[in-house]
Design an enzyme around this catalytic site. Structure first.
Site, PDB file in Angstrom:
ATOM      1  N   ASP A  32       0.697  -1.144   0.117  1.00 13.78           N
ATOM      2  CA  ASP A  32      -0.177  -0.009  -0.082  1.00 13.78           C
ATOM      3  C   ASP A  32       0.808   1.230   0.003  1.00 13.78           C
ATOM      4  O   ASP A  32       1.607   1.444   0.822  1.00 13.78           O
ATOM      5  CB  ASP A  32      -0.667  -0.132   1.160  1.00 13.78           C
ATOM      6  CG  ASP A  32      -2.009   0.972   1.386  1.00 13.78           C
ATOM      7  OD1 ASP A  32      -2.097   1.921   0.297  1.00 13.78           O
ATOM      8  OD2 ASP A  32      -3.044   0.541   2.122  1.00 13.78           O
ATOM      9  N   HIS A  39      -0.617   4.492  -0.190  1.00 13.98           N
ATOM     10  CA  HIS A  39      -1.462   5.698   0.066  1.00 13.98           C
ATOM     11  C   HIS A  39      -0.740   6.359   1.423  1.00 13.98           C
ATOM     12  O   HIS A  39      -0.866   5.896   2.575  1.00 13.98           O
ATOM     13  CB  HIS A  39      -2.790   5.351   0.502  1.00 13.98           C
ATOM     14  CG  HIS A  39      -3.670   4.862  -0.775  1.00 13.98           C
ATOM     15  ND1 HIS A  39      -3.641   3.627  -0.911  1.00 13.98           N
ATOM     16  CD2 HIS A  39      -4.282   5.539  -1.764  1.00 13.98           C
ATOM     17  CE1 HIS A  39      -4.466   3.483  -2.206  1.00 13.98           C
ATOM     18  NE2 HIS A  39      -4.678   4.618  -2.400  1.00 13.98           N
TER      19      HIS A  39
HETATM   20  C1  B12 Z   1      -5.001   9.623  -3.274  1.00 16.55           C
HETATM   21  C2  B12 Z   1      -5.408   8.097  -3.687  1.00 16.55           C
HETATM   22  C3  B12 Z   1      -4.596   7.715  -4.526  1.00 16.55           C
HETATM   23  C4  B12 Z   1      -3.051   8.038  -4.860  1.00 16.55           C
HETATM   24  C5  B12 Z   1      -2.281   7.763  -3.762  1.00 16.55           C
HETATM   25  C6  B12 Z   1      -0.920   8.790  -3.777  1.00 16.55           C
HETATM   26  C7  B12 Z   1      -0.207   8.700  -2.383  1.00 16.55           C
HETATM   27  N1  B12 Z   1       0.808   8.182  -2.747  1.00 16.55           N
HETATM   28  O1  B12 Z   1      -0.814   8.642  -1.341  1.00 16.55           O
HETATM   29  C8  B12 Z   1      -2.714   6.778  -5.929  1.00 16.55           C
HETATM   30  C9  B12 Z   1      -3.339   7.311  -7.322  1.00 16.55           C
HETATM   31  C10 B12 Z   1      -1.349   6.284  -6.185  1.00 16.55           C
HETATM   32  C11 B12 Z   1      -3.671   5.546  -5.594  1.00 16.55           C
HETATM   33  C12 B12 Z   1      -3.384   4.405  -5.980  1.00 16.55           C
HETATM   34  C13 B12 Z   1      -4.734   3.318  -5.867  1.00 16.55           C
HETATM   35  N2  B12 Z   1      -5.738   3.517  -5.261  1.00 16.55           N
HETATM   36 CO1  B12 Z   1      -6.068   5.003  -4.297  1.00 16.55          CO
HETATM   37  N3  B12 Z   1      -6.868   6.501  -3.344  1.00 16.55           N
HETATM   38  C14 B12 Z   1      -6.481   7.836  -3.375  1.00 16.55           C
HETATM   39  C15 B12 Z   1      -7.916   8.700  -2.917  1.00 16.55           C
HETATM   40  C16 B12 Z   1      -8.612   9.498  -3.872  1.00 16.55           C
HETATM   41  C17 B12 Z   1      -7.435   9.375  -1.553  1.00 16.55           C
HETATM   42  C18 B12 Z   1      -6.585   8.898  -0.419  1.00 16.55           C
HETATM   43  C19 B12 Z   1      -6.193   9.932   0.400  1.00 16.55           C
HETATM   44  O2  B12 Z   1      -5.027  10.389   0.627  1.00 16.55           O
HETATM   45  N4  B12 Z   1      -6.892  10.449   1.288  1.00 16.55           N
HETATM   46  C20 B12 Z   1      -6.810  11.486   2.348  1.00 16.55           C
HETATM   47  C21 B12 Z   1      -6.483  10.692   3.570  1.00 16.55           C
HETATM   48  C22 B12 Z   1      -6.108  11.770   4.581  1.00 16.55           C
HETATM   49  O3  B12 Z   1      -7.663   9.891   3.994  1.00 16.55           O
HETATM   50  P1  B12 Z   1      -7.628   8.381   4.120  1.00 16.55           P
HETATM   51  O4  B12 Z   1      -6.510   7.965   3.307  1.00 16.55           O
HETATM   52  O5  B12 Z   1      -8.982   7.953   3.776  1.00 16.55           O
HETATM   53  O6  B12 Z   1      -7.489   8.367   5.745  1.00 16.55           O
HETATM   54  C23 B12 Z   1      -8.444   8.513   6.627  1.00 16.55           C
HETATM   55  C24 B12 Z   1      -9.135   7.414   7.235  1.00 16.55           C
HETATM   56  O7  B12 Z   1      -8.878   6.340   6.408  1.00 16.55           O
HETATM   57  C25 B12 Z   1      -8.267   7.500   8.753  1.00 16.55           C
HETATM   58  N5  B12 Z   1      -7.340   6.263   8.720  1.00 16.55           N
HETATM   59  C26 B12 Z   1      -6.188   5.847   7.815  1.00 16.55           C
HETATM   60  N6  B12 Z   1      -5.780   4.851   8.550  1.00 16.55           N
HETATM   61  C27 B12 Z   1      -6.035   4.930   9.923  1.00 16.55           C
HETATM   62  C28 B12 Z   1      -5.408   3.985  10.932  1.00 16.55           C
HETATM   63  C29 B12 Z   1      -6.410   4.222  12.213  1.00 16.55           C
HETATM   64  C30 B12 Z   1      -5.861   3.323  13.374  1.00 16.55           C
HETATM   65  C31 B12 Z   1      -7.335   5.060  12.197  1.00 16.55           C
HETATM   66  C32 B12 Z   1      -7.965   5.166  13.564  1.00 16.55           C
HETATM   67  C33 B12 Z   1      -7.750   5.752  11.166  1.00 16.55           C
HETATM   68  C34 B12 Z   1      -7.049   5.688   9.789  1.00 16.55           C
HETATM   69  O8  B12 Z   1      -7.549   8.465   8.940  1.00 16.55           O
HETATM   70  C35 B12 Z   1      -7.586   9.337   7.727  1.00 16.55           C
HETATM   71  C36 B12 Z   1      -8.019  10.752   8.110  1.00 16.55           C
HETATM   72  O9  B12 Z   1      -9.347  10.600   8.473  1.00 16.55           O
HETATM   73  C37 B12 Z   1      -8.453   7.516  -2.234  1.00 16.55           C
HETATM   74  C38 B12 Z   1     -10.267   7.559  -2.337  1.00 16.55           C
HETATM   75  C39 B12 Z   1     -10.599   8.633  -1.243  1.00 16.55           C
HETATM   76  N7  B12 Z   1     -11.499   9.611  -1.448  1.00 16.55           N
HETATM   77  O10 B12 Z   1     -10.630   8.103   0.033  1.00 16.55           O
HETATM   78  C40 B12 Z   1      -8.371   5.924  -3.252  1.00 16.55           C
HETATM   79  C41 B12 Z   1      -8.474   4.920  -2.540  1.00 16.55           C
HETATM   80  C42 B12 Z   1      -8.005   4.789  -1.002  1.00 16.55           C
HETATM   81  N8  B12 Z   1      -7.628   4.094  -3.471  1.00 16.55           N
HETATM   82  C43 B12 Z   1      -8.164   2.920  -3.749  1.00 16.55           C
HETATM   83  C44 B12 Z   1      -7.470   2.061  -4.731  1.00 16.55           C
HETATM   84  C45 B12 Z   1      -8.190   0.544  -4.853  1.00 16.55           C
HETATM   85  C46 B12 Z   1      -6.517   2.179  -5.193  1.00 16.55           C
HETATM   86  C47 B12 Z   1      -5.486   1.529  -6.235  1.00 16.55           C
HETATM   87  C48 B12 Z   1      -5.693  -0.234  -5.953  1.00 16.55           C
HETATM   88  C49 B12 Z   1      -6.252   1.778  -7.502  1.00 16.55           C
HETATM   89  C50 B12 Z   1      -5.558   0.908  -8.875  1.00 16.55           C
HETATM   90  N9  B12 Z   1      -6.469  -0.179  -9.312  1.00 16.55           N
HETATM   91  O11 B12 Z   1      -4.296   1.035  -9.164  1.00 16.55           O
HETATM   92  C51 B12 Z   1      -4.173   1.987  -6.185  1.00 16.55           C
HETATM   93  C52 B12 Z   1      -3.259   1.169  -5.098  1.00 16.55           C
HETATM   94  C53 B12 Z   1      -1.887   1.646  -5.123  1.00 16.55           C
HETATM   95  C54 B12 Z   1      -1.053   0.975  -4.038  1.00 16.55           C
HETATM   96  N10 B12 Z   1      -0.226   0.175  -4.333  1.00 16.55           N
HETATM   97  O12 B12 Z   1      -1.526   0.969  -2.758  1.00 16.55           O
HETATM   98  C55 B12 Z   1      -9.453   2.675  -3.096  1.00 16.55           C
HETATM   99  C56 B12 Z   1      -9.449   1.710  -2.174  1.00 16.55           C
HETATM  100  C57 B12 Z   1     -10.614   0.763  -2.114  1.00 16.55           C
HETATM  101  C58 B12 Z   1     -10.842  -0.234  -0.925  1.00 16.55           C
HETATM  102  N11 B12 Z   1     -10.023  -0.319  -0.056  1.00 16.55           N
HETATM  103  O13 B12 Z   1     -11.842  -0.924  -0.828  1.00 16.55           O
HETATM  104  C59 B12 Z   1     -10.040   3.964  -2.637  1.00 16.55           C
HETATM  105  C60 B12 Z   1     -10.826   4.153  -1.523  1.00 16.55           C
HETATM  106  C61 B12 Z   1     -10.674   4.573  -3.895  1.00 16.55           C
HETATM  107  C62 B12 Z   1     -12.119   3.863  -4.090  1.00 16.55           C
HETATM  108  N12 B12 Z   1     -13.220   4.492  -3.454  1.00 16.55           N
HETATM  109  O14 B12 Z   1     -11.982   2.869  -4.803  1.00 16.55           O
HETATM  110  N13 B12 Z   1      -4.832   6.110  -4.768  1.00 16.55           N
END
Ligand code: B12
Lengths: 135, 397
Positions: free
Chosen positions: A11, A13
Site C-alpha cells: 500500500d 497511500h
Molecule cells: C489519492 C489516492 C490514491 C493515490 C495515492 C497517492 C499517495 N501516494 O498517497 C494513487 C493514485 C497512487 C492511488 C492508487 C491506488 N488506489 Co487509491 N485512492 C486515493 C484517494 C483518492 C484518496 C486517499 C487519500 O489520500 N485520502 C486522504 C487521507 C487523509 O484520507 P484516508 O486515506 O482515507 O485516511 C483517513 C482515514 O481512512 C483514517 N485512517 C487511515 N488509517 C487509519 C488508521 C487508524 C488506526 C485510524 C483510527 C484511522 C485511519 O484517517 C485518515 C483521516 O481521517 C482514495 C479515495 C478517497 N477519496 O479516500 C483512493 C482509494 C484509497 N484508492 C483505492 C484503490 C483501490 C487504489 C488502487 C488499488 C487503484 C488501482 N487499481 O491501481 C491503487 C493502489 C496503489 C497501492 N499500491 O497502494 C481505493 C481503495 C478501495 C478499498 N479499500 O476498498 C480508494 C478508497 C478509492 C475507491 N473508492 O475505490 N490512490
C-alpha cells in the site's frame, strides 16, 4: 508512550500516514514511523527494537487482510511483551463491507482495536481511552 | 615520475604502468614476495618506493558472525555495514532463536552484537554468554543499545563497545562500525606475513582490493561506456564480488557512498571450483542452461579450456540468480532496471563478449522473462582497480 506506525503491505497511500504521525506526536506519543510499503514482520521487528507499547497499522487499499493474518504467529514467535496494544485502521476491506463482519475478523487476528473507515481523531480518542482503562 | 600499481590476487598478479597492464600467473610454491620479485623485479627497479602502490585480495578477507535482535533492523544494518567493509559473513543469528543456534565450527575474526535503540535496556541476557562460550573468535564488538553496554562489558572479555548502529528513528548509522571493521581488515592484511614483505618495495599503505574497487565505482562512468544504474561483477579465482548502485535496491538503508558490495566467497572458478559446481548442480535452471550452451553435465568434471569457459558462464548466472528476486536470502536487486553490467576479474581474459552476452540473454529471458538485456562492458584490461588507486595517488600528490 512509544508507538510504531506505518502502512502495511504493498500500500502506497501516504497522506493518512503523515497525518497519523503528526496527530500522535501532538498527543504526546513518541512515534516511529515506518512509512508506506511495510511488511508485518518489519512492524513486529520495530516493536522489538524500540520496545514500543503500541503498534498502529494503517491500510487504505483494501489488502490488509492478506498481510495481517500472521500477527498471532509472529507475536508468539518473538515472545513479545503481553501488554503491547495492536491497532489497525483505514479501509479494511475491498469495496462495501459491514462493520459487524470486519471487526470480529481482525480481532481474531490479534488486534485489540479495529477502525474500519473511522475518522482518525475519533480513533485516536478511543485509543487513549483504551490505554487509560488498561493502566 | 609515473606510478606503478600492483594488484596481488589469489591467482594472478596484475601490474599497471603507463604503458599498460600485464598479468602474471602466480607460482603457489613461492611466497608472494619472492614470486613477484622473480617476475617483475626489473620493473620495480625503475620506480621509487613512494611511487609504488599495492592492493591485495590474496588473503580472502575477514570473517564475521552477527548476532542481532531482529531481521529487519539489527541484522540487516549490521550485514550491510559488514559487506561494505569487505568482511565475509559466515552466519547470522536472531537473538530470540539463539538457544537453537549452532556455533560455527571455524575461527571467527570478529563477532558483531547488535540490538535495540538507545534508551531500552535488558535486551541481552545469560543466553548470549552461554552461546559465546562455544564460539571461537578473535574480536568481539557491540553496537546496540547504550543501556546494555555496561552489563555486556562486565560479562564478555575484551568487548569493544561502539556507537549504536540503529538510530533513535530506526535508521542505520554505520560510521563507527565501518571504520572499526575496515581497520581490522587493514590490520589483518598488514599482519599477514606474506604481505608484510611487500613493504620492502612500497612506501605506501597496502589496501584490500575490494576496498579499492569500491572506491573506483564513482569514477567508472567517466572511464567506461557505462550508464547508471550498473553492477560490477568481479569473478576471480577464489571469490566472486558484485558491486552495485544503491538505486537497484529498495530498502530502509540510506548509505553515504551510493554503492554496495556483496561477496560470494565460494563462487570462484579456481580455488573454489568444487563449491561453484555444487551450487550449479543444485540450481533449478542448470540443466536447461547446459542444454542452452550445447553441453552436458559431464563438462563440469572436465579440465579443459571449454570447461573453464562454461564454469565462468555458470558463475555469472549464479551471481545474478542470487541477487534476483528468486533468491530472497541475499539482497534483492531490481535487475529489470539495470542498464549496464561491467564484467571484470580473471573472467575477461577467458570469456568472449558473445559468450557473456549469451549467458545474460538466458538469464534475462528465463529468470526475469525479459527480452532486452543490459549493456555489457568487458573490462578486458582489468583496469577498474587502477582507477581507485590512481584516485589515491592523486589525492595525496
Ligand atoms: C489519492 C489516492 C490514491 C493515490 C495515492 C497517492 C499517495 N501516494 O498517497 C494513487 C493514485 C497512487 C492511488 C492508487 C491506488 N488506489 Co487509491 N485512492 C486515493 C484517494 C483518492 C484518496 C486517499 C487519500 O489520500 N485520502 C486522504 C487521507 C487523509 O484520507 P484516508 O486515506 O482515507 O485516511 C483517513 C482515514 O481512512 C483514517 N485512517 C487511515 N488509517 C487509519 C488508521 C487508524 C488506526 C485510524 C483510527 C484511522 C485511519 O484517517 C485518515 C483521516 O481521517 C482514495 C479515495 C478517497 N477519496 O479516500 C483512493 C482509494 C484509497 N484508492 C483505492 C484503490 C483501490 C487504489 C488502487 C488499488 C487503484 C488501482 N487499481 O491501481 C491503487 C493502489 C496503489 C497501492 N499500491 O497502494 C481505493 C481503495 C478501495 C478499498 N479499500 O476498498 C480508494 C478508497 C478509492 C475507491 N473508492 O475505490 N490512490
Amino acid at each position: 508512550m512509544k508507538v510504531v506506525t506505518g502502512v502495511v503491505g504493498n500500500d502506497i497511500h501516504v497522506v493518512a500516514n503523515r497525518l497519523i504521525d503528526i496527530s500522535l506526536q501532538a498527543r504526546g506519543f513518541e512515534v516511529f514511523n515506518l512509512g508506506v510499503n511495510t511488511s508485518l514482520e518489519e512492524f513486529i521487528d520495530a516493536v522489538v527494537e524500540t520496545d514500543a507499547d503500541i503498534l498502529l497499522i494503517s491500510s487504505l487499499n483494501g489488502e490488509a487482510e492478506g498481510w495481517c493474518r500472521d500477527l498471532q504467529f509472529l507475536r508468539s514467535e518473538y515472545n513479545l511483551r503481553e501488554d503491547v496494544i495492536f491497532v489497525i485502521g483505514g479501509n479494511l476491506a475491498v469495496g462495501e463491507a459491514n462493520q459487524d463482519d470486519i471487526i470480529p475478523k481482525y480481532r481474531s487476528y490479534g488486534f485489540d482495536l479495529v477502525f474500519h473507515q473511522v475518522d482518525l481523531n475519533t480513533g485516536l480518542d478511543e485509543l487513549e481511552r483504551y490505554v487509560k482503562e488498561r493502566a | 615520475m609515473s606510478k606503478l600499481l600492483i594488484d596481488v590476487g589469489s591467482t594472478y598478479f596484475k601490474v599497471c604502468q603507463q604503458s599498460g597492464i600485464n598479468q602474471y600467473f602466480r607460482d603457489f610454491n613461492k611466497d608472494i614476495f619472492d614470486d613477484l620479485l622473480n617476475k617483475c623485479g626489473d620493473i620495480f627497479s625503475n620506480y621509487a618506493k613512494e611511487d609504488i602502490y599495492i592492493c591485495s585480495s590474496a588473503n580472502g578477507g575477514l570473517s564475521t558472525l552477527i548476532i542481532g535482535l531482529t531481521n529487519s533492523f539489527s541484522l540487516k544494518f549490521a550485514k550491510n555495514i559488514a559487506f561494505n567493509s569487505g568482511i565475509n559473513i559466515i552466519d547470522t543469528i536472531l537473538y530470540h532463536k539463539i538457544d537453537e543456534a549452532k556455533a560455527p565450527g571455524e575461527l571467527i575474526d570478529v563477532v558483531i552484537l547488535v540490538g535495540g535503540i538507545d534508551g531500552i535496556a535488558n535486551v541481552f541476557d545469560e543466553k548470549l554468554f552461554h552461546f559465546l562460550r562455544n564460539v571461537h573468535y578473535n574480536n568481539i564488538v557491540y553496537v546496540g543499545t547504550k543501556q546494555d553496554a555496561m552489563f555486556l562489558s562486565e560479562n564478555i572479555q575484551e568487548l569493544k563497545v561502539l556507537g549504536n548502529i540503529i538510530t533513535e528513528k530506526l535508521h542505520v548509522n554505520g560510521g563507527e562500525l565501518k571504520e572499526y571493521l575496515t581497520n581490522l581488515y587493514q590490520a589483518d592484511i598488514v599482519g599477514k606475513e606474506d604481505i608484510k614483505h611487500l613493504y620492502a618495495i612500497t612506501a605506501n599503505q597496502i589496501y584490500s582490493t575490494p576496498y579499492i574497487v569500491n572506491r573506483s565505482l564513482p569514477l567508472i562512468d567517466a572511464n567506461f561506456d557505462v550508464v547508471n544504474p550498473f553492477i560490477v561483477v568481479d569473478i576471480g579465482g577464489a571469490t566472486t564480488d558484485i558491486h552495485y548502485s544503491r538505486d537497484l535496491v529498495r530498502d530502509n538503508i540510506v548509505s553515504e557512498s551510493g554503492f554496495d558490495r556483496l561477496v560470494f566467497k565460494k563462487l570462484g572458478v579456481y580455488k573454489s571450483r568444487e563449491t561453484l559446481i555444487f551450487a550449479a548442480k543444485n540450481n533449478e535452471f542448470v540443466y536447461e542452461l547446459l542444454a542452452y550452451l550445447n553441453v552436458t553435465e559431464n563438462i563440469l568434471e572436465e579440465e579443459s579450456e571449454k570447461a573453464l569457459r562454461i564454469l565462468m558462464q555458470l558463475s555469472i548466472f549464479l551471481v545474478l540468480y542470487k541477487v534476483s528476486r528468486l533468491h530472497p536470502l541475499y539482497v534483492t536487486l531490481h535487475l529489470e532496471q539495470l542498464k549496464t553490467v561491467v564484467l571484470t576479474g580473471g573472467i575477461t581474459k577467458v570469456l568472449s563478449y558473445e559468450e557473456a552476452e549469451s549467458i545474460m540473454q538466458f538469464f534475462y529471458k528465463k529468470v526475469l522473462g525479459l527480452h532486452a538485456i543490459p549493456n555489457i562492458v568487458m573490462d578486458y584490461e582489468y583496469a577498474i582497480w587502477t582507477l581507485g588507486m590512481q584516485n589515491d595517488t592523486a589525492s595525496r600528490s
